[in-house]
Design a protein around this motif. Structure first.
Motif: not given
Ligand code: GDP
Ligand code: MG
Length: 341
Positions: A41-55, A96-101, A215-222
């Motif tokens: 869960t910590t790993f997931a949280k960290i990756s959520i915290m650095t991953h950006k996604a949005g519309f 458009v996909n990247g490792d962390d966005f 500008l993209l918010p922190l969020s997991p991929a949709f």
């Protein structure tokens, strides 16, 4: 409290394990499990915290270059482009996909005053683009004054989300004109950041993309990371054929046409497609087919070439034309073609 067979029963009936030889093993095991779970869960949280996604929703007048920009971002021809207004009829997502966005762009039809039911539905696609955006791209072209639709314009200047105003087609401009235009838009849309760009020549497009990422918010991929769009394969067949019709037929013909891919059968090497071209009147059917079928043949040859590039496979394309009176004003027909959102 009493101890029964290694279980500690509390008065409220809840039980916890107590140490017995056997339960020691279990408890070491469960401690390891808890530790693992924590790590996961910590790993997931960290990756959520650095991953950006949005519309990111792109709006603007017809023909300013919205679809060109989306294709430039996505690197695929998802949206068809012609010099004619109202080429885009639906709302199309380009991802458009990247490792962390994950940037989910949405191309919309140009803003117009609806004259018939299909156009009303087209404007509903635009309205919905305001509702779920994290970032708004308002695209204008050199020389343009303002959005024809005041209600939409007001939504842009009062938007609560970041607005990037892209002044497109600067390849058609000079420094002096550009400065005048930038000053004009700075005053007109004070809440926007302005980027002069050329979507066609890819000028300043990477800079806009970098700003979007910032500008993209922190969020997991949709969406799954290998997904490019929300539209099914058949949609791209329809759109490719419609683009060729927009390019080769004049006057009202393209606007009276709708395409339906009735069959899409894919095997290892080849995709077999059967598409229906629907028109509103018999005379239009004659024009689409042309003398000895030459006109339709050209649409077929060009569409097939584009589809082979898009799908990376050999294409067998069969098309036929059918009259369906007034489909543009018929609610049921429009629903069938995906216009009622
Ligand atoms: P949309 O209706 O806003 O989606 O506009 P399109 O992307 O379909 O483009 C409309 C026309 O403008 C097409 O002929 C494009 O090739 C052209 N266009 C788009 N971007 C540029 C640009 O940066 N410079 C120039 N000169 N033409 C462009
Ligand atoms: Mg378009």
């Amino acid at each position: 409290m009493r101890i029964v067979a290694g279980l500690l029963l509390s008065q409220n009936g809840l039980s916890v394990a107590v140490l017995t030889a056997d339960s020691l093993k279990r408890s070491t095991y469960s401690r390891r499990m808890r530790q693992l779970k924590w790590q996961i869960t910590t790993f997931a949280k960290i990756s959520i915290m650095t991953h950006k996604a949005g519309f990111v929703n792109i709006i603007g007048n017809p023909n300013v270059g919205k679809s060109t920009l989306m294709n430039a971002f996505v690197g695929e021809r998802l949206s068809i482009i012609t010099s004619k207004a109202q080429t885009t009829r639906h709302r199309i997502l380009g991802i458009v996909n990247g490792d962390d966005f994950q940037v989910i762009l949405s191309d919309t039809p140009g803003i117009i005053k609806p004259a018939y039911e299909m156009q009303e539905s087209m404007m509903n696609f635009v309205k919905s683009a305001f509702e779920d955006a994290d970032i708004l791209i308002y695209m204008v072209e050199i020389g343009e004054q303002a959005l024809k639709d005041e209600a939409f314009f007001n939504k842009i200047i009062h938007a609560k989300i970041p607005v990037l105003l892209l002044l497109n087609k600067i390849d058609n401009s000079n420094q002096e004109q550009l400065e005048v235009q930038v000053a004009f838009w700075t005053e007109k849309v004070p809440n926007a950041e302005i980027f002069p760009i050329s979507a066609l020549k890819n000028f300043n497009v990477p800079e806009v993309f970098a700003r979007i990422l910032a500008l993209l918010p922190l969020s997991p991929a949709f969406y799954p990371k290998d997904q490019l769009t929300d539209k099914p394969e058949r949609f791209f067949v329809n759109e490719t054929i419609r683009e060729k019709i927009l390019l080769h037929y004049s006057k009202e013909i393209p606007y009276a046409v709708e395409i339906e891919t009735e069959e899409f059968i894919e095997d290892d090497k080849i995709i077999r497609i059967r598409a229906l071209i629907m028109v509103e009147r018999d005379t239009q059917k004659g024009i689409i087919i042309g003398h000895k079928g030459e006109a339709l043949k050209r649409v077929g040859v060009e569409s097939r070439a584009d589809l082979e590039k898009f799908f990376g496979k050999q294409i067998h394309l069969e098309m036929y034309v059918k009259v369906n009176k007034n489909w543009r004003s018929n609610t049921n027909q429009l629903r069938r073609f995906g216009y009622n959102n």
